[in-house]
Design a protein around this motif. Structure first.
Motif, short mmCIF file in Angstrom:
data_model
loop_
_atom_site.label_atom_id
_atom_site.label_comp_id
_atom_site.label_asym_id
_atom_site.label_seq_id
_atom_site.Cartn_x
_atom_site.Cartn_y
_atom_site.Cartn_z
N SER A 155 1.00 -1.31 0.09
CA SER A 155 0.13 0.00 -0.06
C SER A 155 0.78 1.24 0.27
O SER A 155 2.21 1.17 0.42
N LEU A 156 0.41 2.37 -0.26
CA LEU A 156 1.17 3.46 -0.15
C LEU A 156 1.67 3.87 1.00
O LEU A 156 2.92 4.93 1.18
N ASP A 157 0.43 3.58 1.71
CA ASP A 157 1.43 3.92 3.52
C ASP A 157 2.27 3.36 3.96
O ASP A 157 3.05 3.74 3.87
N GLN A 158 1.88 1.62 3.32
CA GLN A 158 3.20 1.44 4.21
C GLN A 158 4.84 1.14 3.29
O GLN A 158 5.56 1.95 3.64
N VAL A 159 4.81 1.62 1.87
CA VAL A 159 5.95 1.94 1.27
C VAL A 159 6.66 3.62 1.63
O VAL A 159 7.74 3.60 1.72
N LEU A 160 5.86 4.60 2.07
CA LEU A 160 6.27 5.67 2.20
C LEU A 160 6.32 5.58 3.60
O LEU A 160 7.24 6.16 4.20
N ASP A 205 -1.62 12.81 5.28
CA ASP A 205 -2.63 12.96 5.64
C ASP A 205 -3.54 11.37 4.96
O ASP A 205 -3.35 11.24 3.95
N ALA A 206 -4.13 10.35 6.10
CA ALA A 206 -4.41 9.85 5.53
C ALA A 206 -5.37 9.13 4.34
O ALA A 206 -5.85 8.67 3.70
N LYS A 207 -6.10 10.69 4.51
CA LYS A 207 -7.41 10.45 3.50
C LYS A 207 -6.51 10.93 2.12
O LYS A 207 -7.32 10.87 1.37
N LEU A 208 -5.37 11.41 2.35
CA LEU A 208 -5.44 11.46 0.94
C LEU A 208 -4.49 10.47 0.37
O LEU A 208 -4.67 10.10 -0.77
N THR A 209 -4.08 9.50 0.84
CA THR A 209 -3.27 8.46 0.31
C THR A 209 -4.48 6.75 0.61
O THR A 209 -4.17 5.91 0.26
N GLN A 210 -5.69 7.20 1.22
CA GLN A 210 -6.05 5.85 1.48
C GLN A 210 -6.51 5.10 0.42
O GLN A 210 -6.98 6.11 -0.55
N GLY A 211 -6.30 3.72 0.22
CA GLY A 211 -6.13 2.14 -0.80
C GLY A 211 -5.95 3.40 -1.68
O GLY A 211 -6.09 1.74 -3.08
N VAL A 265 6.21 18.45 -0.16
CA VAL A 265 6.90 19.05 -0.44
C VAL A 265 7.76 19.15 1.40
O VAL A 265 7.14 19.12 2.01
N THR A 266 8.76 19.75 1.05
CA THR A 266 9.93 20.19 2.28
C THR A 266 9.46 22.00 3.35
O THR A 266 8.63 22.91 2.68
N GLN A 267 9.19 21.38 4.45
CA GLN A 267 8.42 23.00 5.13
C GLN A 267 9.73 23.09 6.48
O GLN A 267 11.01 22.51 6.03
N GLU A 268 9.80 24.20 7.14
CA GLU A 268 10.16 25.22 7.57
C GLU A 268 11.44 24.04 8.19
O GLU A 268 12.59 24.42 8.73
N ASN A 269 11.19 23.34 9.40
CA ASN A 269 11.13 22.51 9.72
C ASN A 269 12.32 21.16 8.87
O ASN A 269 12.75 20.77 10.40
N GLY A 270 12.43 21.24 8.53
CA GLY A 270 12.92 20.13 7.66
C GLY A 270 12.19 18.25 7.51
O GLY A 270 12.41 17.63 7.21
N SER A 271 10.47 18.86 7.71
CA SER A 271 10.16 17.09 7.65
C SER A 271 9.20 17.79 6.20
O SER A 271 9.94 18.60 5.36
N TYR A 272 9.01 16.80 6.11
CA TYR A 272 8.25 16.65 4.48
C TYR A 272 6.68 16.36 5.17
O TYR A 272 5.70 15.52 5.63
N LYS A 273 6.02 17.53 3.59
CA LYS A 273 4.71 17.09 4.45
C LYS A 273 3.37 16.45 2.47
O LYS A 273 4.59 17.09 1.20
N LEU A 274 2.98 15.68 2.46
CA LEU A 274 2.19 15.17 0.93
C LEU A 274 0.87 16.29 1.43
O LEU A 274 0.10 16.83 1.47
N PHE A 291 5.49 -6.39 12.08
CA PHE A 291 3.80 -5.89 12.78
C PHE A 291 4.53 -3.98 12.30
O PHE A 291 6.06 -3.09 13.13
N LEU A 292 3.44 -3.24 12.07
CA LEU A 292 3.28 -2.39 12.52
C LEU A 292 4.58 -0.88 11.40
O LEU A 292 5.43 -0.47 12.43
N ASP A 293 4.81 -1.74 10.41
CA ASP A 293 5.53 -0.71 9.39
C ASP A 293 7.35 -1.62 9.51
O ASP A 293 7.96 -0.87 10.01
N GLU A 294 7.47 -2.53 10.68
CA GLU A 294 8.42 -2.84 11.43
C GLU A 294 9.35 -2.61 12.04
O GLU A 294 10.00 -3.28 12.71
N THR A 295 8.29 -2.35 12.75
CA THR A 295 8.90 -1.30 14.39
C THR A 295 8.81 -2.98 14.97
O THR A 295 9.93 -2.40 16.21
#
Length: 814
Positions: free
Chosen positions: A58-63, A77-83, A111-120, A542-546
């Motif tokens: 799933s796109l969530d898991q790959v990301l 945002d879970a709504k953007l990647t759902q399904g 996109v890159t945010q000011e704190n160095g994180s990334y957002k979809l 489980f939990l994305d290899e956590t």
């Protein structure tokens, strides 16, 4: 809405409560420093090019997998990647291009945010769509991406991130539920290692338990013996040189501590302290022509060559040739050696098929070879260590030859299914005249008898297996199945060539090695062994290899035929026994770059044979199991990594009561280990750690021994090395190392002991260019203060440490 998941973990209860407290303290320290470590790694990851091999999901898991591998903070945002589904990511990318490659055709962009994180977010201009029916980017295949990932080194270049975890395949050190260290060819070269024994001195839980210029090299891991003939080549037993393992042809030396029957199968000698694996060098994409000259005191001169080339489309075919030759007088009185090693490594790497072939030829001749002491039953106290340059027993020679060949292949049927197979052979020969000296008095008297020993071992090794990745709902699986087989046939000729020879360690009298001229040299069969095993394991994630849980078992069959000396006729019926050894391991990552792990694993050893002189001489006992429980925490700070682990190993032991031999006792080793590697700061590197081990004899029929400390198990061991690159002297590196081993007992009754040992090594190297030719000069001094000391093995054999030794080398890349 945005996801944010937090995890809590509780370490398994360990009987040594104070050691568990140390683990908790380490976890707290990791939490305190983690934000800074994350920030440093994140900043570097933004521009670093990495190789990726992320399976379809799933796109969530790959990301999530991508964010975990790059160390970035990704807001989804879970709504953007759902399904949405993804075919994963394969190839080399910087962080942002890699993200957008995953999102291709999904209508999203990062996109890159000011704190160095990334957002979809929704794409302003849609990225190219895939021709596939699902919204994914077509797969980009890079043929050597897997090879590059396996060879990725940690900061400081002394340790590799990945190593071979037996049937489980290549694993990052943070993802394997065991204490592992994978030493690189760079640390081998910089420390001017002449054999695997020199490399293993970097590990606080490992000690060499035989003399440096003895016929063979043996080791102790966590207080249990690991014989030189049990070292694996690419995970296969019975193929590395039998007596002394060279390292000029090694790309990695991988050390896994504790029993490992499920992972690798039963080693030919049945060692349980740990497993040591050699990964041979392969040709890199860049051509290599490296030549060197070496010097070792007293006057041993030599040379080395390392040549590598790749050919064909996409550099699919590789050739790596390594050679070494040394000859001269050592720092031991009247001792002279001559050594040769040649290896040829061929490989093919295609899109799905990988094939390797290795050929190793090693020869070694030592005049006045040294041997281990045993202690006489009447010895009441140990003499002090004599001058370390003295030769004992004062005569002898040895000639060893090893020829190994192995062919191995892997094929990816699909991205999720891989099969592999390997076959190899080794012929080992020894021709030696030597005597094991027996220490008879506290004033240093000893006696020995010169024996002519012809020894030949022919080995065949086979393996085959597969690894399959799939998911059942939210649970990922890697199912590993494998079969191994090792056949060994041993021939021997063993006759005395002298009477009893008396001598003294403080005033030795050197004599000529007794001649074997005119004596019969016919060898007879001594033993035939066949080890066959079948293994199955599943790593559930489980939990994305956590959370990763490994469960499995191996069934091992042991067939053995003993023979009588000197006739070589069969001694009794053929022995055939089998046993099942399980494993359970867990890795839990409550925070990024922190792994809590635990395991229960068993080792298997061949049943012992009652010795001559006992009432049941010749009786063969069933294979016996060694059981380990271990827990630990690993922290990857970005440039430095640490591991703290606690363990308990229980191994059956043999005792003789009323002249009857039986396997009815037990040795229980409990301990705590601390390992560190990487860069503390720019230009400052650490490698090593410390270990505390309490080896205790328990459950013996002879109750007098219960509670005693096991032979050759020191309470404390420290091996810690440092490297410093002075800013004012570009290209210069200064090195130092301390090796400490506390008091050890020589006998089970704990009446005889040897004092603690502290050894200091120093060194320097200088890298420069002469007429555009890269040149490296190295100088090392081992045992800087020329300390005289005894050391011992887990079987009670004694030997003297090596004198102060100067090592010099110069290499040039043409």
């Amino acid at each position: 809405m945005s996801h944010s998941v937090q995890h809590q973990a509780k370490l398994p209860v360990f009987r040594l409560r104070q050691l568990a407290g140390l683990l908790l303290l380490s976890g707290m320290v990791s939490m305190a420093y983690m934000p800074r470590a994350y920030a440093e790694v994140s900043q570097h990851a933004n521009t670093a090019v990495q190789s990726f091999d992320i399976a379809p999901a799933s796109l969530d898991q790959v990301l999530n997998t991508y964010a975990k591998q790059t160390g970035i903070l990704l807001v989804i945002d879970a709504k953007l990647t759902q399904g949405k589904q993804s075919r994963g990511l394969h190839g080399q990318y910087e962080v942002l291009p890699g993200l957008n490659a995953i999102l291709g055709g999904s209508g999203l962009q990062a996109v890159t945010q000011e704190n160095g994180s990334y957002k979809l977010q929704k794409a302003v201009q849609p990225l190219p769509a895939s021709s596939s029916s699902v919204d994914t980017l077509p797969e980009v295949v890079v043929a050597d991406a897997k090879v590059k990932e396996e060879n990725k080194v940690y900061a400081g270049s002394q340790v590799a991130r990945q190593g071979k975890a037996g049937i489980l395949g290549q694993r990052d050190f943070m993802d394997v539920p065991f204490n592992v260290t994978n030493y690189t060819e760079e640390v081998i070269a910089n420390q001017q290692a002449r054999s695997i024994g020199d490399v293993l001195q970097n590990d606080p839980s490992v000690r060499q338990t035989s003399a440096r210029t003895n016929i063979n090299e043996d080791f102790s891991i966590r207080g249990f013996t690991v014989a030189s003939q049990d070292i694996a080549l690419n995970g296969m037993y019975g193929l590395m040189p039998y007596f002394r393992v060279p390292v000029e042809m090694a790309e990695r030396v991988e050390v896994l501590k504790g029993p490992s029957a499920l992972l690798n199968g039963m080693p030919p000698s049945g060692n349980v302290g740990g497993s040591i694996n050699i990964v041979p060098k392969r040709a890199a994409d860049e051509a290599l022509s490296r030549f060197g000259v070496t010097y070792m005191g007293d006057s041993v001169f030599g040379g080395t060559a390392d040549l590598g080339r790749r050919f064909g489309e996409n550099n699919a075919f590789g050739v790596r040739l390594n050679g070494m030759y040394r000859k001269g007088d050592t720092t031991i009185d009247q001792q002279r050696l001559e050594e040769f090693m040649g290896s040829l490594a061929l490989d093919y790497r295609g899109e799905r098929l990988r094939v390797t072939a290795d050929f190793i030829n090693q020869q070694e001749t030592i005049n006045k070879v040294v041997r281990q002491f045993t202690v006489d039953v009447g010895l009441t106290s140990m003499p002090r260590a004599p001058d370390n340059k003295l030769n004992y027993p004062g005569y002898g020679r040895s000639q060893m030859k090893d020829l190994s060949m192995v062919l191995r292949g892997e094929y990816d049927i699909t991205d999720a299914i891989m099969v592999y197979a390997g076959v190899g052979s080794r012929n080992s020969q020894m021709d030696a005249v030597a005597g094991n000296p027996v220490l008879t008095s506290a004033n240093g008297n000893f006696n020995s008898t010169a024996m002519w020993q012809l020894f030949e071992v022919k080995s065949e090794s086979f393996e085959a297996g597969s690894r399959v990745k799939f998911s059942t709902g939210p649970v990922g699986h890697q199912v590993s199945a494998g079969v191994t087989k090792v056949n060994q046939n041993t021939n021997i000729h063993f006759v005395p060539v002298s009477g009893n020879i008396d001598n003294n360690i403080f005033a030795p009298v050197y004599i000529s090695t007794p001649s074997t001229s005119g004596l019969n040299d016919n060898m007879v069969r001594f033993g035939a062994t066949s080890l066959t095993s079948y293994a199955l394991a599943d790593t559930l994630s489980f939990l994305d290899e956590t959370l990763q849980i490994t469960l499995g078992a191996r069934h091992q069959s042991v067939e053995q035929q003993a023979y009588n000396l000197p006739l070589g006729n069969k001694a009794g019926a053929k022995y055939s026994q089998g046993a099942l050894t399980p494993v359970a391991g867990i890795v839990f990552k409550p925070w990024e770059r922190v792994s809590l792990y635990a395991n229960y694993i068993e080792g298997l050893s061949q049943g012992q044979v009652a010795p001559v002189g006992t009432t049941n001489a010749g009786q063969t006992f069933s294979p016996y199991k060694t059981k380990q429980k271990e827990a630990g925490v690993k922290m990857d700070w970005g440039k430095i990594a640490t591991t703290v682990s606690v363990f308990e190993i229980e191994r059956p032991s043999a005792v003789t009561v009323n002249n009857t031999f039986s396997v009815s006792g037990e040795q229980r080793n409990r301990g705590v280990e601390f390992n560190v590697f990487g860069e503390v700061a720019d230009g400052l590197r650490l490698l090593g750690g410390g270990a505390y081990t309490h080896g205790e004899l328990v459950k013996n029929q002879d109750s007098v021994l219960n509670g005693n400390t096991a032979i050759g198990v020191p309470d404390w061991q420290v091996s810690l090395g440092g490297e410093w690159d002075p800013v004012a002297a570009s290209g210069l590196t200064l090195t130092s190392k301390v090796i400490y081993t506390s008091k050890q007992y020589v006998d089970q009754a704990n009446n005889l002991s040897i004092p603690s040992i502290t050894r200091f090594d120093i060194g320097a190297r200088y890298k420069a260019k002469l007429n555009d030719t890269p040149v490296t000069l190295r100088a090392n001094i081992e045992n800087l203060f020329n300390r005289d000391y005894w050391n011992t093995s887990n079987e009670g054999y004694l030997y003297l440490g090596m004198p102060r030794t100067l090592l010099l080398s110069a290499t040039a890349d043409f």
